[in-house]
Scaffold this motif. Structure first.
Motif, PDB file in Angstrom:
ATOM      1  N   PHE A 190      16.164 -43.455  41.519  1.00 56.56           N
ATOM      2  CA  PHE A 190      16.757 -42.649  40.443  1.00 56.56           C
ATOM      3  C   PHE A 190      15.807 -41.554  39.959  1.00 56.56           C
ATOM      4  O   PHE A 190      16.260 -40.475  39.572  1.00 56.56           O
ATOM      5  N   ILE A 191      14.509 -41.823  39.984  1.00 53.71           N
ATOM      6  CA  ILE A 191      13.563 -40.778  39.576  1.00 53.71           C
ATOM      7  C   ILE A 191      13.591 -39.626  40.589  1.00 53.71           C
ATOM      8  O   ILE A 191      13.628 -38.455  40.222  1.00 53.71           O
ATOM      9  N   LYS A 192      13.641 -39.994  41.882  1.00 58.61           N
ATOM     10  CA  LYS A 192      13.749 -38.954  42.920  1.00 58.61           C
ATOM     11  C   LYS A 192      15.054 -38.175  42.747  1.00 58.61           C
ATOM     12  O   LYS A 192      15.082 -36.958  42.880  1.00 58.61           O
ATOM     13  N   ALA A 193      16.142 -38.912  42.472  1.00 58.68           N
ATOM     14  CA  ALA A 193      17.448 -38.256  42.302  1.00 58.68           C
ATOM     15  C   ALA A 193      17.385 -37.247  41.158  1.00 58.68           C
ATOM     16  O   ALA A 193      17.901 -36.133  41.278  1.00 58.68           O
ATOM     17  N   PHE A 194      16.740 -37.621  40.075  1.00 59.65           N
ATOM     18  CA  PHE A 194      16.615 -36.727  38.922  1.00 59.65           C
ATOM     19  C   PHE A 194      15.794 -35.488  39.296  1.00 59.65           C
ATOM     20  O   PHE A 194      16.172 -34.364  38.978  1.00 59.65           O
ATOM     21  N   GLN A 195      14.684 -35.731  39.979  1.00 61.63           N
ATOM     22  CA  GLN A 195      13.795 -34.616  40.330  1.00 61.63           C
ATOM     23  C   GLN A 195      14.419 -33.675  41.356  1.00 61.63           C
ATOM     24  O   GLN A 195      14.122 -32.484  41.361  1.00 61.63           O
ATOM     25  N   LYS A 196      15.267 -34.238  42.240  1.00 61.32           N
ATOM     26  CA  LYS A 196      15.839 -33.416  43.305  1.00 61.32           C
ATOM     27  C   LYS A 196      17.273 -32.981  43.002  1.00 61.32           C
ATOM     28  O   LYS A 196      17.964 -32.503  43.895  1.00 61.32           O
ATOM     29  N   LEU A 197      17.707 -33.175  41.782  1.00 54.16           N
ATOM     30  CA  LEU A 197      19.113 -32.905  41.446  1.00 54.16           C
ATOM     31  C   LEU A 197      19.512 -31.455  41.743  1.00 54.16           C
ATOM     32  O   LEU A 197      20.658 -31.182  42.089  1.00 54.16           O
ATOM     33  N   ASP A 198      18.538 -30.545  41.619  1.00 53.71           N
ATOM     34  CA  ASP A 198      18.827 -29.129  41.903  1.00 53.71           C
ATOM     35  C   ASP A 198      19.194 -28.908  43.364  1.00 53.71           C
ATOM     36  O   ASP A 198      19.864 -27.931  43.699  1.00 53.71           O
ATOM     37  N   SER A 199      18.715 -29.807  44.235  1.00 58.11           N
ATOM     38  CA  SER A 199      19.002 -29.628  45.676  1.00 58.11           C
ATOM     39  C   SER A 199      20.353 -30.238  46.065  1.00 58.11           C
ATOM     40  O   SER A 199      20.793 -30.083  47.198  1.00 58.11           O
ATOM     41  N   TYR A 200      21.019 -30.928  45.121  1.00 61.01           N
ATOM     42  CA  TYR A 200      22.340 -31.497  45.414  1.00 61.01           C
ATOM     43  C   TYR A 200      23.375 -30.372  45.402  1.00 61.01           C
ATOM     44  O   TYR A 200      23.541 -29.698  44.390  1.00 61.01           O
ATOM     45  N   ARG A 201      24.062 -30.193  46.537  1.00 55.37           N
ATOM     46  CA  ARG A 201      24.958 -29.045  46.704  1.00 55.37           C
ATOM     47  C   ARG A 201      26.433 -29.367  46.432  1.00 55.37           C
ATOM     48  O   ARG A 201      27.277 -28.496  46.576  1.00 55.37           O
ATOM     49  N   ALA A 202      26.730 -30.604  46.151  1.00 53.84           N
ATOM     50  CA  ALA A 202      28.116 -31.027  45.860  1.00 53.84           C
ATOM     51  C   ALA A 202      29.061 -30.844  47.050  1.00 53.84           C
ATOM     52  O   ALA A 202      30.272 -30.751  46.874  1.00 53.84           O
ATOM     53  N   GLU A 203      28.503 -30.755  48.268  1.00 57.43           N
ATOM     54  CA  GLU A 203      29.364 -30.669  49.456  1.00 57.43           C
ATOM     55  C   GLU A 203      29.934 -32.047  49.786  1.00 57.43           C
ATOM     56  O   GLU A 203      31.020 -32.173  50.329  1.00 57.43           O
TER      57      GLU A 203
ATOM     58  N   LEU B  93      28.629 -34.507  34.588  1.00 57.42           N
ATOM     59  CA  LEU B  93      27.345 -35.080  34.165  1.00 57.42           C
ATOM     60  C   LEU B  93      26.180 -34.338  34.828  1.00 57.42           C
ATOM     61  O   LEU B  93      25.184 -34.012  34.175  1.00 57.42           O
ATOM     62  N   ILE B  94      26.334 -34.054  36.115  1.00 53.26           N
ATOM     63  CA  ILE B  94      25.258 -33.366  36.851  1.00 53.26           C
ATOM     64  C   ILE B  94      25.046 -31.955  36.270  1.00 53.26           C
ATOM     65  O   ILE B  94      23.916 -31.525  36.073  1.00 53.26           O
ATOM     66  N   ALA B  95      26.148 -31.280  35.969  1.00 54.15           N
ATOM     67  CA  ALA B  95      26.027 -29.928  35.391  1.00 54.15           C
ATOM     68  C   ALA B  95      25.292 -29.992  34.051  1.00 54.15           C
ATOM     69  O   ALA B  95      24.435 -29.142  33.775  1.00 54.15           O
ATOM     70  N   ALA B  96      25.596 -31.006  33.245  1.00 58.71           N
ATOM     71  CA  ALA B  96      24.940 -31.142  31.933  1.00 58.71           C
ATOM     72  C   ALA B  96      23.444 -31.411  32.113  1.00 58.71           C
ATOM     73  O   ALA B  96      22.611 -30.835  31.396  1.00 58.71           O
ATOM     74  N   VAL B  97      23.097 -32.267  33.072  1.00 62.15           N
ATOM     75  CA  VAL B  97      21.673 -32.571  33.311  1.00 62.15           C
ATOM     76  C   VAL B  97      20.951 -31.308  33.771  1.00 62.15           C
ATOM     77  O   VAL B  97      19.846 -31.009  33.314  1.00 62.15           O
ATOM     78  N   ARG B  98      21.598 -30.552  34.656  1.00 61.87           N
ATOM     79  CA  ARG B  98      20.974 -29.316  35.159  1.00 61.87           C
ATOM     80  C   ARG B  98      20.734 -28.304  34.045  1.00 61.87           C
ATOM     81  O   ARG B  98      19.805 -27.516  34.101  1.00 61.87           O
ATOM     82  N   LYS B  99      21.600 -28.363  33.018  1.00 68.14           N
ATOM     83  CA  LYS B  99      21.430 -27.431  31.885  1.00 68.14           C
ATOM     84  C   LYS B  99      20.332 -27.909  30.937  1.00 68.14           C
ATOM     85  O   LYS B  99      20.009 -27.240  29.972  1.00 68.14           O
ATOM     86  N   GLY B 100      19.795 -29.093  31.181  1.00 67.50           N
ATOM     87  CA  GLY B 100      18.684 -29.581  30.362  1.00 67.50           C
ATOM     88  C   GLY B 100      18.999 -30.792  29.508  1.00 67.50           C
ATOM     89  O   GLY B 100      18.136 -31.301  28.797  1.00 67.50           O
ATOM     90  N   ASP B 101      20.259 -31.258  29.553  1.00 67.71           N
ATOM     91  CA  ASP B 101      20.628 -32.437  28.763  1.00 67.71           C
ATOM     92  C   ASP B 101      20.297 -33.706  29.579  1.00 67.71           C
ATOM     93  O   ASP B 101      21.152 -34.293  30.232  1.00 67.71           O
ATOM     94  N   VAL B 102      19.039 -34.109  29.490  1.00 64.38           N
ATOM     95  CA  VAL B 102      18.529 -35.229  30.305  1.00 64.38           C
ATOM     96  C   VAL B 102      19.310 -36.521  30.034  1.00 64.38           C
ATOM     97  O   VAL B 102      19.517 -37.328  30.942  1.00 64.38           O
ATOM     98  N   ALA B 103      19.764 -36.701  28.794  1.00 65.66           N
ATOM     99  CA  ALA B 103      20.461 -37.947  28.415  1.00 65.66           C
ATOM    100  C   ALA B 103      21.714 -38.186  29.254  1.00 65.66           C
ATOM    101  O   ALA B 103      22.153 -39.331  29.410  1.00 65.66           O
ATOM    102  N   GLN B 104      22.312 -37.112  29.781  1.00 64.64           N
ATOM    103  CA  GLN B 104      23.533 -37.260  30.592  1.00 64.64           C
ATOM    104  C   GLN B 104      23.275 -37.908  31.958  1.00 64.64           C
ATOM    105  O   GLN B 104      24.204 -38.182  32.693  1.00 64.64           O
ATOM    106  N   PHE B 105      22.002 -38.109  32.271  1.00 63.30           N
ATOM    107  CA  PHE B 105      21.671 -38.778  33.540  1.00 63.30           C
ATOM    108  C   PHE B 105      21.895 -40.287  33.416  1.00 63.30           C
ATOM    109  O   PHE B 105      22.125 -40.955  34.422  1.00 63.30           O
ATOM    110  N   GLU B 106      21.852 -40.795  32.199  1.00 63.79           N
ATOM    111  CA  GLU B 106      21.993 -42.250  31.989  1.00 63.79           C
ATOM    112  C   GLU B 106      23.347 -42.794  32.481  1.00 63.79           C
ATOM    113  O   GLU B 106      23.363 -43.818  33.178  1.00 63.79           O
TER     114      GLU B 106
END
Lengths: 191, 99
Positions: free
Chosen positions: A53-66, A8-21
């Motif tokens: 959740f808005i912060k999570a969406f905006q900062k999703l690029d900084s999530y490193r999956a560690e 889901l995170i990969a899809a959102v990062r690619k621009g598919d905002v709906a996958q954040f739901e």
């Protein structure tokens, strides 16, 4: 089969905002429960959850999956709750005269028999809420995480971004602050 | 009053009654609506992002041009040429007056 968090995170990062739901649906009960520990009014709780959740969406690029996404999200939630506490800080002392009758009854029963007193948990619940509201934001966060949620000092350090020694110092101060508040509340009638 | 016992008792009460994790109906839709609105309206953020992206190429072009200008600049004139240039400049007014 439901898609994983990583998919889901990969899809959102690619621009598919709906996958954040689905991510919101999956984790919102935990975030609501966390927010309700720090805010009493339901509209404030909803504002906190929305901000998380808005912060999570905006900062999703900084999530490193560690670490799992849930841990990262809960860190955001705790820090947002802390910001909420700091912006809604109340510096008001409560005295025994401001307590409700059930709260005073509960305290009287406790004074008579500290070991017993299992009845009237709603009054005790109201009393602890009242005490927590008077703590400083740092003290309230530490007491909640350390004593009520039974988290370790290391976990608290990770959640809050504070160092381990700072958490220990703040825990010590928080307990002292709570003792002082309890003393003030009970002074007039019981001391 | 035993404040330490009271403290422990109140914490135990808080522990025994964890907050509800109930979620208002369609709350996720509300957040998604906010997110969609943000991504549509925030033109300035997009403009700012493009400006930041343009910094590196612009700086590279500027550095390249500076190097090119310095490399193609004629060497410093020797003292004879300078003398000649000064003389030409000073006497150019006489040439103009003589015409």
């Amino acid at each position: 089969m439901e898609p994983s968090d990583a998919e889901l995170i990969a899809a959102v990062r690619k621009g598919d905002v709906a996958q954040f739901e689905p991510l919101i649906t999956r984790y919102q009960p935990r975030v609501f429960a966390t927010a309700r520990r720090y805010a009493r009014r339901e509209d404030e709780v909803q504002d906190i959850v929305q901000e998380v959740f808005i912060k999570a969406f905006q900062k999703l690029d900084s999530y490193r999956a560690e670490a799992p996404f849930e841990h990262w999200l809960m860190r955001l939630a705790v820090r947002t709750c802390y910001d909420f506490l700091r912006s809604h800080q109340r510096n008001r002392e409560t005295t025994i005269t401001e307590l409700s009758d059930p709260e005073v009854d509960w305290l009287e029963r406790f004074a008579a028999a500290p070991a017993g007193n299992e009845e009237g948990s709603s009054a005790a619940r109201a009393l602890i809420d009242r005490v927590l509201e008077q703590l400083s934001p740092e003290a309230r966060l530490v007491i909640t995480l350390l004593e009520i949620e039974d988290r370790s000092v290391k976990e608290i350090a990770e959640l809050t971004g504070w160092s381990v020694p700072l958490v220990k110092v703040r825990a010590f101060r928080a307990r002292a602050q709570m003792k002082k508040i309890l003393e003030t509340i009970t002074r007039e009638k019981f001391l | 009053m035993e404040l330490e016992t009271l403290h422990k008792k109140l914490v135990a009460v808080a522990k025994a009654s964890p907050p509800s994790d109930a979620v208002p109906y369609a709350f996720e839709k509300r957040i998604m609506a906010r997110l969609s609105a943000q991504t549509v309206v925030d033109v300035w953020a997009l403009y700012g992002r493009w400006l930041w992206r343009a910094v590196t190429p612009c700086f590279s072009v500027m550095t390249g041009l500076a190097i090119w200008v310095l490399a193609t600049m004629p060497a410093e004139p020797d003292s004879n040429n300078l003398e000649q240039a000064l003389e030409n400049t000073i006497l150019s007014s006489d040439d103009v007056a003589g015409e």
